[in-house]
Design a protein around this motif. Structure first.
Motif, PDB file in Angstrom:
ATOM      1  N   ARG A  74       0.688  -1.292  -0.179  1.00  0.00           N
ATOM      2  CA  ARG A  74       0.068  -0.013   0.001  1.00  0.00           C
ATOM      3  C   ARG A  74       0.694   1.347   0.132  1.00  0.00           C
ATOM      4  O   ARG A  74       0.358   2.355  -0.414  1.00  0.00           O
ATOM      5  CB  ARG A  74      -0.761   0.054   1.189  1.00  0.00           C
ATOM      6  N   ALA A  75       2.197   1.049   0.535  1.00  0.00           N
ATOM      7  CA  ALA A  75       2.991   2.342   0.816  1.00  0.00           C
ATOM      8  C   ALA A  75       3.684   2.663  -0.647  1.00  0.00           C
ATOM      9  O   ALA A  75       4.137   3.658  -0.733  1.00  0.00           O
ATOM     10  CB  ALA A  75       3.994   2.141   1.809  1.00  0.00           C
ATOM     11  N   ILE A  76       3.700   1.812  -1.609  1.00  0.00           N
ATOM     12  CA  ILE A  76       4.501   2.031  -2.686  1.00  0.00           C
ATOM     13  C   ILE A  76       3.758   3.073  -3.768  1.00  0.00           C
ATOM     14  O   ILE A  76       2.723   2.522  -4.036  1.00  0.00           O
ATOM     15  CB  ILE A  76       4.799   0.648  -3.552  1.00  0.00           C
ATOM     16  N   PRO A  77       4.376   4.137  -3.890  1.00  0.00           N
ATOM     17  CA  PRO A  77       3.553   5.222  -5.035  1.00  0.00           C
ATOM     18  C   PRO A  77       3.190   4.380  -6.366  1.00  0.00           C
ATOM     19  O   PRO A  77       4.118   3.905  -6.907  1.00  0.00           O
ATOM     20  CB  PRO A  77       4.589   6.337  -5.089  1.00  0.00           C
ATOM     21  N   PRO A  78       2.198   4.927  -6.700  1.00  0.00           N
ATOM     22  CA  PRO A  78       1.881   4.347  -8.254  1.00  0.00           C
ATOM     23  C   PRO A  78       2.884   4.663  -9.227  1.00  0.00           C
ATOM     24  O   PRO A  78       3.498   5.424  -9.009  1.00  0.00           O
ATOM     25  CB  PRO A  78       0.434   5.274  -8.629  1.00  0.00           C
ATOM     26  N   ARG A  79       2.927   3.896 -10.179  1.00  0.00           N
ATOM     27  CA  ARG A  79       3.858   3.915 -11.338  1.00  0.00           C
ATOM     28  C   ARG A  79       5.373   3.916 -11.167  1.00  0.00           C
ATOM     29  O   ARG A  79       6.260   4.103 -11.621  1.00  0.00           O
ATOM     30  CB  ARG A  79       3.367   5.251 -12.274  1.00  0.00           C
ATOM     31  N   SER A  80       5.641   3.367  -9.814  1.00  0.00           N
ATOM     32  CA  SER A  80       6.938   3.119  -9.438  1.00  0.00           C
ATOM     33  C   SER A  80       7.448   1.989 -10.052  1.00  0.00           C
ATOM     34  O   SER A  80       6.870   1.086 -10.398  1.00  0.00           O
ATOM     35  CB  SER A  80       7.150   3.006  -7.838  1.00  0.00           C
ATOM     36  N   VAL A  81       8.886   2.197 -10.326  1.00  0.00           N
ATOM     37  CA  VAL A  81       9.660   0.627 -10.615  1.00  0.00           C
ATOM     38  C   VAL A  81      10.139   0.191  -9.633  1.00  0.00           C
ATOM     39  O   VAL A  81      10.962   0.949  -8.854  1.00  0.00           O
ATOM     40  CB  VAL A  81      10.840   0.934 -11.683  1.00  0.00           C
ATOM     41  N   VAL A  82      10.150  -0.892  -9.077  1.00  0.00           N
ATOM     42  CA  VAL A  82      10.442  -1.386  -7.752  1.00  0.00           C
ATOM     43  C   VAL A  82      11.022  -2.895  -7.905  1.00  0.00           C
ATOM     44  O   VAL A  82      10.763  -3.890  -8.701  1.00  0.00           O
ATOM     45  CB  VAL A  82       9.088  -1.704  -6.722  1.00  0.00           C
ATOM     46  N   ASN A  83      12.428  -2.844  -7.225  1.00  0.00           N
ATOM     47  CA  ASN A  83      13.058  -4.196  -7.157  1.00  0.00           C
ATOM     48  C   ASN A  83      12.633  -4.624  -5.823  1.00  0.00           C
ATOM     49  O   ASN A  83      12.944  -4.213  -4.658  1.00  0.00           O
ATOM     50  CB  ASN A  83      14.555  -4.065  -7.356  1.00  0.00           C
ATOM     51  N   LEU A  84      12.242  -6.146  -5.498  1.00  0.00           N
ATOM     52  CA  LEU A  84      11.840  -7.029  -4.551  1.00  0.00           C
ATOM     53  C   LEU A  84      12.897  -7.880  -4.235  1.00  0.00           C
ATOM     54  O   LEU A  84      13.065  -8.687  -5.098  1.00  0.00           O
ATOM     55  CB  LEU A  84      10.504  -7.486  -4.600  1.00  0.00           C
ATOM     56  N   GLY A  85      13.574  -7.928  -3.004  1.00  0.00           N
ATOM     57  CA  GLY A  85      14.492  -8.782  -2.680  1.00  0.00           C
ATOM     58  C   GLY A  85      13.925 -10.188  -2.410  1.00  0.00           C
ATOM     59  O   GLY A  85      12.680 -10.313  -2.220  1.00  0.00           O
ATOM     60  N   ILE A  86      14.811 -11.009  -2.139  1.00  0.00           N
ATOM     61  CA  ILE A  86      14.635 -12.481  -1.906  1.00  0.00           C
ATOM     62  C   ILE A  86      13.960 -12.609  -0.499  1.00  0.00           C
ATOM     63  O   ILE A  86      14.530 -11.908   0.655  1.00  0.00           O
ATOM     64  CB  ILE A  86      15.706 -13.360  -2.033  1.00  0.00           C
ATOM     65  N   GLY A  87      13.014 -13.459  -0.429  1.00  0.00           N
ATOM     66  CA  GLY A  87      12.404 -13.643   1.203  1.00  0.00           C
ATOM     67  C   GLY A  87      11.071 -12.985   1.343  1.00  0.00           C
ATOM     68  O   GLY A  87      10.389 -12.740   0.420  1.00  0.00           O
ATOM     69  N   LEU A  88      10.976 -12.269   2.273  1.00  0.00           N
ATOM     70  CA  LEU A  88       9.795 -11.441   2.627  1.00  0.00           C
ATOM     71  C   LEU A  88       9.387 -10.452   1.685  1.00  0.00           C
ATOM     72  O   LEU A  88       8.190 -10.415   1.208  1.00  0.00           O
ATOM     73  CB  LEU A  88      10.026 -10.523   3.821  1.00  0.00           C
ATOM     74  N   PRO A  89      10.306  -9.667   1.073  1.00  0.00           N
ATOM     75  CA  PRO A  89       9.966  -8.657   0.114  1.00  0.00           C
ATOM     76  C   PRO A  89       9.290  -9.273  -1.317  1.00  0.00           C
ATOM     77  O   PRO A  89       8.135  -8.638  -1.772  1.00  0.00           O
ATOM     78  CB  PRO A  89      11.350  -8.028  -0.235  1.00  0.00           C
ATOM     79  N   THR A  90       9.759 -10.612  -1.618  1.00  0.00           N
ATOM     80  CA  THR A  90       8.976 -11.154  -2.690  1.00  0.00           C
ATOM     81  C   THR A  90       7.613 -11.035  -2.584  1.00  0.00           C
ATOM     82  O   THR A  90       6.775 -10.989  -3.494  1.00  0.00           O
ATOM     83  CB  THR A  90       9.595 -12.311  -2.682  1.00  0.00           C
ATOM     84  N   GLN A  91       7.060 -11.270  -1.472  1.00  0.00           N
ATOM     85  CA  GLN A  91       5.613 -11.486  -0.989  1.00  0.00           C
ATOM     86  C   GLN A  91       4.751 -10.110  -1.377  1.00  0.00           C
ATOM     87  O   GLN A  91       3.452 -10.079  -1.401  1.00  0.00           O
ATOM     88  CB  GLN A  91       5.480 -11.909   0.346  1.00  0.00           C
ATOM     89  N   VAL A  92       5.438  -9.192  -1.310  1.00  0.00           N
ATOM     90  CA  VAL A  92       4.782  -7.776  -1.466  1.00  0.00           C
ATOM     91  C   VAL A  92       4.147  -7.835  -2.728  1.00  0.00           C
ATOM     92  O   VAL A  92       3.016  -7.274  -2.994  1.00  0.00           O
ATOM     93  CB  VAL A  92       5.839  -6.575  -1.614  1.00  0.00           C
ATOM     94  N   ALA A  93       4.674  -8.372  -3.794  1.00  0.00           N
ATOM     95  CA  ALA A  93       4.247  -8.536  -5.231  1.00  0.00           C
ATOM     96  C   ALA A  93       2.719  -9.242  -5.186  1.00  0.00           C
ATOM     97  O   ALA A  93       1.854  -8.778  -6.195  1.00  0.00           O
ATOM     98  CB  ALA A  93       5.050  -9.386  -6.202  1.00  0.00           C
ATOM     99  N   GLU A  94       2.473  -9.960  -4.372  1.00  0.00           N
ATOM    100  CA  GLU A  94       1.045 -10.614  -4.265  1.00  0.00           C
ATOM    101  C   GLU A  94      -0.004  -9.370  -4.126  1.00  0.00           C
ATOM    102  O   GLU A  94      -1.512  -9.625  -3.974  1.00  0.00           O
ATOM    103  CB  GLU A  94       0.987 -11.769  -3.284  1.00  0.00           C
ATOM    104  N   TYR A  95       0.336  -8.265  -3.288  1.00  0.00           N
ATOM    105  CA  TYR A  95      -0.487  -7.443  -2.575  1.00  0.00           C
ATOM    106  C   TYR A  95      -0.769  -6.223  -3.320  1.00  0.00           C
ATOM    107  O   TYR A  95      -1.432  -5.236  -3.035  1.00  0.00           O
ATOM    108  CB  TYR A  95      -0.350  -7.203  -1.268  1.00  0.00           C
ATOM    109  N   LEU A  96       0.045  -5.911  -4.620  1.00  0.00           N
ATOM    110  CA  LEU A  96       0.224  -4.872  -5.182  1.00  0.00           C
ATOM    111  C   LEU A  96      -1.487  -4.553  -6.080  1.00  0.00           C
ATOM    112  O   LEU A  96      -1.891  -5.404  -6.401  1.00  0.00           O
ATOM    113  CB  LEU A  96       1.194  -4.555  -6.125  1.00  0.00           C
ATOM    114  N   ASP A  97      -1.856  -3.345  -6.009  1.00  0.00           N
ATOM    115  CA  ASP A  97      -3.081  -3.050  -6.705  1.00  0.00           C
ATOM    116  C   ASP A  97      -2.614  -3.006  -8.327  1.00  0.00           C
ATOM    117  O   ASP A  97      -2.067  -2.108  -8.496  1.00  0.00           O
ATOM    118  CB  ASP A  97      -3.621  -1.518  -6.169  1.00  0.00           C
ATOM    119  N   PRO A  98      -3.390  -3.696  -8.904  1.00  0.00           N
ATOM    120  CA  PRO A  98      -3.002  -3.832 -10.346  1.00  0.00           C
ATOM    121  C   PRO A  98      -3.184  -2.291 -10.902  1.00  0.00           C
ATOM    122  O   PRO A  98      -2.546  -1.823 -12.010  1.00  0.00           O
ATOM    123  CB  PRO A  98      -3.828  -4.525 -11.178  1.00  0.00           C
TER     124      PRO A  98
END
Lengths: 237, 256
Positions: free
Chosen positions: A27-51
């Motif tokens: 929820r905290a990631i600004p729209p239209r950002s380019v984001v790199n998600l690290g291995i482990g916990l951060p990878t799970q963030v991808a599942e919760y992004l608003d398309p």
């Protein structure tokens, strides 16, 4: 014991569950950002992004535009993320080689890197790749990410498996980068390293400053106790 | 592995006078199989291998190195295999003396052999690793990067302050680059599928002899000239492999 072990662990842990933590970060990631998600916990963030937020996930193995998981029918051994997990891609995605991938990172084209961590200190230095003599994972792309991304967040548990704190006055493990972290998110809240201590930007429901560890290292931030503090405090990356 | 070495000359690499096997096809680059393409890969060689984890690894060439039993290899590869597969097979068989890589997580064989002192290891930040190979193949002897400043990676390296402190890193070259592509033609032009490209096109530029294995060896002209990921100038030998496992380390499917 009808619950899997992870459920037991989650029930005992104070603060956000892994899923709630991932959703909070998403929820905290600004729209239209380019984001790199690290291995482990951060990878799970991808599942919760608003398309609708149109966030492009960069994976340093050579893919921009990771989105979700494949079905059995679309599973492809050549379509993986940096954690070597099968992924799908969104419309607008691109594949490229590793030199171009790190040109995106080192060249400052990636807006935000969210990495896992072993230790972060009050100066914002991060350690996440080695425990001398015991554990060696290698730094992978982490040193380039903390150097080149426009903003760096660390998403990790507040303490390690033995209960030892991971937010410290000074990192004791080999560093990944010096003074590179702007935000730390643990199951207990959002924190900002400010040189002498960690400022608590917002805390998970039911968590108080007393729960964070060494009182000398933590201060209540201006955003407390508003629940929206994390999002507003984080959205400037 | 030295950056000073003169660039490899493609015709020499397949010239029998130079000890290399001669291939077939109009450019003498096509070989029957891994055994034919790798006859002169010797013990003590410096070998780059493409792939990210197990994605895009040269499976047939690795199997041939295992079969041949060449020893004292220096391997330059992002992970040196994973989960006992890929280059990790050469670790298990004790054929590796030195490894240059960026990430060891998921490779217990490498971690164990390093802590047991059975091989030496140089860990390189992944972006620096990619750029050192790119530089080695592009004739750039060294470059400055801010990555690694203030960490153990900086030990013993020249630091110069531009807009911020940067480390001097040198180009990497190898005797052989072993890479895998989905499609290739008789000139060695290559096309990679999805994220299997990773380090392979870079490594192709940085070795004296680049051996590409492909799932499909296609006639010249089949690959659109606009869509070639690695031009054949960088590939000295090519063969069509077989029996690809194409393992996925973590096959995670969508929740129903």
């Amino acid at each position: 014991m009808t619950h899997p072990p992870s459920s037991d662990t989650q029930a005992m842990r104070r603060g956000w569950s892994d899923a709630a933590l991932a959703a909070e970060v998403a929820r905290a990631i600004p729209p239209r950002s380019v984001v790199n998600l690290g291995i482990g916990l951060p990878t799970q963030v991808a599942e919760y992004l608003d398309p609708a937020a149109c966030i492009m996930i960069h994976s340093e193995n050579g893919l921009l535009g990771v989105e979700g998981r494949p079905t059995q029918a679309t599973l492809s051994p050549t379509r993986i993320n940096a954690g070597k997990e099968s992924v799908d891609v969104r419309l607008g995605a691109a594949y490229f080689d590793s030199a171009l991938s790190f040109a995106m990172i080192r060249g400052g084209h990636v807006n935000l890197a969210i990495l896992g961590g072993m230790q972060v200190d009050v100066e914002g230095s991060l350690a996440n790749w080695s425990v001398p003599g015991r554990k060696l994972t290698g730094m992978g792309g982490a040193m380039d990410l903390v150097t080149g991304a426009q903003a760096v967040w660390v998403m990790m548990r507040h303490a390690d498996r033995s209960g030892a704190p991971k937010l410290l006055a000074r990192c004791t493990l080999p560093l990944t980068g010096v003074r590179v972290v702007q935000r730390i998110i643990t199951e207990l809240g959002w924190f900002s390293p400010n040189g002498t201590h960690f400022e608590a930007l917002s805390l998970a429901p039911g968590v108080t400053l007393c729960d964070l560890g060494d009182p000398a290292l933590f201060r209540g931030g201006q955003a407390l106790p508003s629940a929206s503090g994390a999002a507003s405090g984080a959205s400037d990356l | 592995m030295t950056a000073e070495r003169a660039p490899a000359h493609a015709p020499e690499a397949v010239d029998p006078e130079c000890g290399g096997p001669s291939g077939s096809g109009p450019f003498l680059k096509v070989f029957a199989d891994a055994a034919a393409a790798l006859t002169d890969l010797h013990s003590g060689a410096v070998v780059m291998s493409g792939g990210f984890g197990l994605c895009g690894i040269p499976e047939c060439s690795i199997a041939e190195l295992l079969r041949r039993g060449v020893r004292d290899l220096t391997l330059i590869s992002n992970n040196i295999g994973n989960r006992g597969k890929g280059l990790a097979q050469l670790l298990k068989s004790g054929q590796v003396r030195h490894a240059i890589c960026s990430y060891v997580g998921g490779n217990p064989d490498l971690e164990a052999q390093f802590f047991a002192g059975e091989l030496t290891l140089e860990l390189v930040p992944q972006g620096t690793f990619a750029e050192r190979i790119r530089a080695g193949g592009a004739g750039i002897r060294a470059f400055f990067t801010p990555t690694g400043v203030g960490t153990v990676v900086a030990e013993g390296k020249e630091v110069r302050d531009f807009d911020r402190p940067c480390l001097l890193e040198t180009g990497l070259r190898a005797d052989f680059a072993l890479i895998k592509a989905q499609r290739g033609d008789a000139y060695g032009n290559l096309w990679f599928k999805e994220s299997a490209r990773n380090f392979s096109p870079l490594m192709a530029t940085a070795a004296t002899v680049t051996v590409a294995e492909v799932e499909e060896l296609v006639p010249l002209g089949t690959l659109p000239a606009e869509d070639i990921h690695c031009p054949g100038i960088f590939v000295q030998r090519i063969y069509q492999g077989s029996h690809y496992e194409n393992a996925i380390e973590y096959p995670i499917l969508r929740s129903p």
